[in-house]
Write a protein that holds these residues in place. Structure first.
Motif, PDB file in Angstrom:
ATOM      1  N   VAL A  40       0.853  -1.188   0.000  1.00 36.12           N
ATOM      2  CA  VAL A  40       0.000   0.000   0.000  1.00 36.12           C
ATOM      3  C   VAL A  40       0.891   1.241   0.000  1.00 36.12           C
ATOM      4  CG1 VAL A  40      -0.203  -0.066   2.531  1.00 36.12           C
ATOM      5  CG2 VAL A  40      -1.883   1.207   1.188  1.00 36.12           C
ATOM      6  N   THR A  41       0.444   2.279  -0.663  1.00 35.17           N
ATOM      7  CA  THR A  41       1.196   3.532  -0.679  1.00 35.17           C
ATOM      8  C   THR A  41       0.215   4.690  -0.846  1.00 35.17           C
ATOM      9  OG1 THR A  41       3.157   4.628  -1.599  1.00 35.17           O
ATOM     10  CG2 THR A  41       1.588   3.734  -3.178  1.00 35.17           C
ATOM     11  N   PHE A  42       0.739   5.902  -0.702  1.00 35.82           N
ATOM     12  CA  PHE A  42      -0.083   7.087  -0.943  1.00 35.82           C
ATOM     13  C   PHE A  42       0.781   8.161  -1.588  1.00 35.82           C
ATOM     14  CE2 PHE A  42       1.984   8.869   2.759  1.00 35.82           C
ATOM     15  CZ  PHE A  42       1.953  10.240   2.535  1.00 35.82           C
ATOM     16  N   SER A  43       0.111   9.163  -2.139  1.00 35.75           N
ATOM     17  CA  SER A  43       0.790  10.371  -2.568  1.00 35.75           C
ATOM     18  C   SER A  43      -0.161  11.548  -2.376  1.00 35.75           C
ATOM     19  CB  SER A  43       1.237  10.292  -4.022  1.00 35.75           C
ATOM     20  OG  SER A  43       2.105  11.384  -4.335  1.00 35.75           O
ATOM     21  N   ALA A  44       0.396  12.740  -2.353  1.00 34.79           N
ATOM     22  CA  ALA A  44      -0.388  13.950  -2.155  1.00 34.79           C
ATOM     23  C   ALA A  44       0.054  15.001  -3.162  1.00 34.79           C
ATOM     24  CB  ALA A  44      -0.205  14.483  -0.731  1.00 34.79           C
ATOM     25  N   ALA A  45      -0.917  15.733  -3.689  1.00 35.30           N
ATOM     26  CA  ALA A  45      -0.610  16.762  -4.681  1.00 35.30           C
ATOM     27  C   ALA A  45       0.219  17.881  -4.072  1.00 35.30           C
ATOM     28  CB  ALA A  45      -1.906  17.310  -5.268  1.00 35.30           C
ATOM     29  N   TRP A  46      -0.104  18.243  -2.833  1.00 37.29           N
ATOM     30  CA  TRP A  46       0.644  19.267  -2.118  1.00 37.29           C
ATOM     31  C   TRP A  46       1.160  18.656  -0.831  1.00 37.29           C
ATOM     32  CZ3 TRP A  46      -4.519  22.272  -2.103  1.00 37.29           C
ATOM     33  CH2 TRP A  46      -4.846  22.639  -3.418  1.00 37.29           C
ATOM     34  N   GLY A  47       2.433  18.839  -0.586  1.00 38.18           N
ATOM     35  CA  GLY A  47       2.993  18.294   0.640  1.00 38.18           C
ATOM     36  C   GLY A  47       4.455  18.659   0.780  1.00 38.18           C
ATOM     37  N   GLN A  48       5.005  18.284   1.904  1.00 34.04           N
ATOM     38  CA  GLN A  48       6.408  18.529   2.188  1.00 34.04           C
ATOM     39  C   GLN A  48       7.152  17.209   2.139  1.00 34.04           C
ATOM     40  OE1 GLN A  48       8.302  21.413   2.951  1.00 34.04           O
ATOM     41  NE2 GLN A  48       9.948  19.912   2.722  1.00 34.04           N
ATOM     42  N   GLU A  49       8.117  17.109   1.244  1.00 33.42           N
ATOM     43  CA  GLU A  49       8.987  15.948   1.205  1.00 33.42           C
ATOM     44  C   GLU A  49      10.292  16.335   1.893  1.00 33.42           C
ATOM     45  OE1 GLU A  49       9.383  12.711  -2.092  1.00 33.42           O
ATOM     46  OE2 GLU A  49      10.926  14.209  -2.464  1.00 33.42           O
ATOM     47  N   PHE A  50      10.554  15.706   3.026  1.00 33.52           N
ATOM     48  CA  PHE A  50      11.702  16.081   3.839  1.00 33.52           C
ATOM     49  C   PHE A  50      13.001  15.531   3.253  1.00 33.52           C
ATOM     50  CE2 PHE A  50       8.056  16.485   6.582  1.00 33.52           C
ATOM     51  CZ  PHE A  50       8.318  17.629   7.307  1.00 33.52           C
ATOM     52  N   SER A  51      14.110  16.085   3.699  1.00 28.70           N
ATOM     53  CA  SER A  51      15.424  15.672   3.196  1.00 28.70           C
ATOM     54  C   SER A  51      16.006  14.532   4.021  1.00 28.70           C
ATOM     55  CB  SER A  51      16.385  16.866   3.199  1.00 28.70           C
ATOM     56  OG  SER A  51      16.515  17.401   4.509  1.00 28.70           O
ATOM     57  N   SER A  52      15.172  13.796   4.735  1.00 28.15           N
ATOM     58  CA  SER A  52      15.611  12.636   5.514  1.00 28.15           C
ATOM     59  C   SER A  52      15.959  11.485   4.571  1.00 28.15           C
ATOM     60  CB  SER A  52      14.498  12.210   6.474  1.00 28.15           C
ATOM     61  OG  SER A  52      13.285  12.004   5.763  1.00 28.15           O
ATOM     62  N   TRP A  53      16.569  10.425   5.116  1.00 25.60           N
ATOM     63  CA  TRP A  53      16.989   9.295   4.275  1.00 25.60           C
ATOM     64  C   TRP A  53      15.821   8.689   3.506  1.00 25.60           C
ATOM     65  CZ3 TRP A  53      14.809   4.521   4.589  1.00 25.60           C
ATOM     66  CH2 TRP A  53      14.110   4.203   5.762  1.00 25.60           C
ATOM     67  N   ASP A  54      14.595   8.722   4.101  1.00 28.35           N
ATOM     68  CA  ASP A  54      13.441   8.096   3.465  1.00 28.35           C
ATOM     69  C   ASP A  54      12.616   9.064   2.626  1.00 28.35           C
ATOM     70  OD1 ASP A  54      12.494   9.602   5.561  1.00 28.35           O
ATOM     71  OD2 ASP A  54      11.163   8.061   6.371  1.00 28.35           O
ATOM     72  N   ARG A  55      13.019  10.369   2.600  1.00 29.50           N
ATOM     73  CA  ARG A  55      12.261  11.410   1.884  1.00 29.50           C
ATOM     74  C   ARG A  55      10.791  11.393   2.317  1.00 29.50           C
ATOM     75  NH1 ARG A  55      15.076  10.120  -3.899  1.00 29.50           N
ATOM     76  NH2 ARG A  55      17.121  10.928  -3.388  1.00 29.50           N
ATOM     77  N   PHE A  56      10.607  11.457   3.617  1.00 29.32           N
ATOM     78  CA  PHE A  56       9.289  11.360   4.230  1.00 29.32           C
ATOM     79  C   PHE A  56       8.351  12.411   3.655  1.00 29.32           C
ATOM     80  CE2 PHE A  56       6.084  11.857   7.518  1.00 29.32           C
ATOM     81  CZ  PHE A  56       5.857  10.553   7.929  1.00 29.32           C
ATOM     82  N   LEU A  57       7.168  11.966   3.222  1.00 25.58           N
ATOM     83  CA  LEU A  57       6.187  12.862   2.605  1.00 25.58           C
ATOM     84  C   LEU A  57       5.064  13.138   3.591  1.00 25.58           C
ATOM     85  CD1 LEU A  57       5.061  14.381   0.132  1.00 25.58           C
ATOM     86  CD2 LEU A  57       3.946  12.229  -0.552  1.00 25.58           C
ATOM     87  N   PHE A  58       4.825  14.427   3.871  1.00 27.69           N
ATOM     88  CA  PHE A  58       3.722  14.836   4.735  1.00 27.69           C
ATOM     89  C   PHE A  58       2.821  15.762   3.933  1.00 27.69           C
ATOM     90  CE2 PHE A  58       1.406  17.058   8.009  1.00 27.69           C
ATOM     91  CZ  PHE A  58       1.184  16.073   8.959  1.00 27.69           C
ATOM     92  N   PRO A  59       1.543  15.407   3.784  1.00 29.14           N
ATOM     93  CA  PRO A  59       0.642  16.222   2.951  1.00 29.14           C
ATOM     94  C   PRO A  59       0.246  17.523   3.623  1.00 29.14           C
ATOM     95  CG  PRO A  59      -0.561  14.427   3.973  1.00 29.14           C
ATOM     96  CD  PRO A  59       0.878  14.226   4.330  1.00 29.14           C
ATOM     97  N   TRP A  60       0.019  18.557   2.819  1.00 30.86           N
ATOM     98  CA  TRP A  60      -0.508  19.814   3.335  1.00 30.86           C
ATOM     99  C   TRP A  60      -2.028  19.716   3.483  1.00 30.86           C
ATOM    100  CZ3 TRP A  60       3.137  22.209   5.477  1.00 30.86           C
ATOM    101  CH2 TRP A  60       4.368  22.452   4.861  1.00 30.86           C
ATOM    102  N   PRO A  61      -2.599  20.479   4.408  1.00 31.70           N
ATOM    103  CA  PRO A  61      -4.065  20.485   4.566  1.00 31.70           C
ATOM    104  C   PRO A  61      -4.755  20.870   3.256  1.00 31.70           C
ATOM    105  CG  PRO A  61      -3.017  21.595   6.420  1.00 31.70           C
ATOM    106  CD  PRO A  61      -1.931  21.329   5.421  1.00 31.70           C
TER     107      PRO A  61
END
Length: 228
Positions: free
Chosen positions: A152-173
């Motif tokens: 399972v996976t997800f993606s978001a049109a707007w979000g913050q992809e962090f510069s961590s090793w996993d490029r953690f994606l957090f969606p914007w409201p």
């Protein structure tokens, strides 16, 4: 130490509240969920498999398919404790261990959970990567328990992809979000080592392709250009 633990608990609560607020604001779309709902309706536990960087929306995605009882394998590293506390606010119980540190302890805990009827959740590239490189543990767990692996996976049109090793994606409201469920993968108990290695490569390729497709479907420009 007690003060540090108290602040960590507060940080986890705050992170969980923030995530709930974001989740409620998203415009959701999902694909492939009906067969997974059918498994739950039939009382069949599953193993959720998702990349570490695409963790943020998995708890809500799991809730939306009717999931209720789940245990997640979380690293024994210090940062793992924060993740465990955040996930507890979503009803995820933690089994501590990983493919490297505390591996045997984690494997035993997950097998016990499966026998008790829990769904299992695992990030097969965790806890520290390499990013989107699938460790064999998830398939071994499927072989030992008889539970199907569900990518399972997800993606978001707007979000913050962090510069961590996993490029953690957090969606914007308010963002559009897509959740993709893959086909269940069964690993027979008598699977030979060579076949298990082949399945590991195939599952890794499928999960990478699934993540790329989610990015493309949602129009999340930039993510798909950053493959491992």
């Amino acid at each position: 130490m007690r003060l540090q633990g108290r602040w960590q608990a507060r940080a986890a609560w705050l992170a969980a509240v923030l995530l709930r607020m974001v989740v409620r604001s998203l415009r959701w779309r999902e694909e492939g969920a009906e067969p997974i709902r059918a498994l739950h309706a039939a009382g069949q536990p599953i193993i959720l498999a998702f990349w570490h960087g695409r963790l943020a929306l998995i708890p809500e995605a799991y809730r939306r398919i009717g999931g209720q009882r789940v245990k997640i394998l979380i690293s024994e590293h210090r940062d793992g404790e924060l993740i465990a506390q955040v996930m507890s606010h979503w009803g995820y119980e933690a089994v501590r261990g990983s493919s490297r540190r505390g591996a045997l302890k984690g494997a035993k805990g997950m097998v016990r959970a499966a026998r008790a009827g829990y769904d299992l959740a695992i990030t097969p590239d965790g806890p520290r990567g390499p990013r989107e490189e699938l460790q064999a543990g998830v398939l071994e767990l499927a072989r030992w328990t008889g539970l199907p692996v569900v990518p399972v996976t997800f993606s978001a049109a707007w979000g913050q992809e962090f510069s961590s090793w996993d490029r953690f994606l957090f969606p914007w409201p308010g963002s559009r979000a897509v959740v993709l469920w893959g086909e269940p993968l069964h690993v027979p108990a008598d699977t030979a080592p060579a076949d298990l290695q082949r399945m590991q490569g195939e599952l890794q390729a499928a999960m990478r392709a699934q993540r790329r497709r989610a990015d493309q479907l949602i129009g999340a420009k930039g993510h798909e250009d950053q493959d491992p």
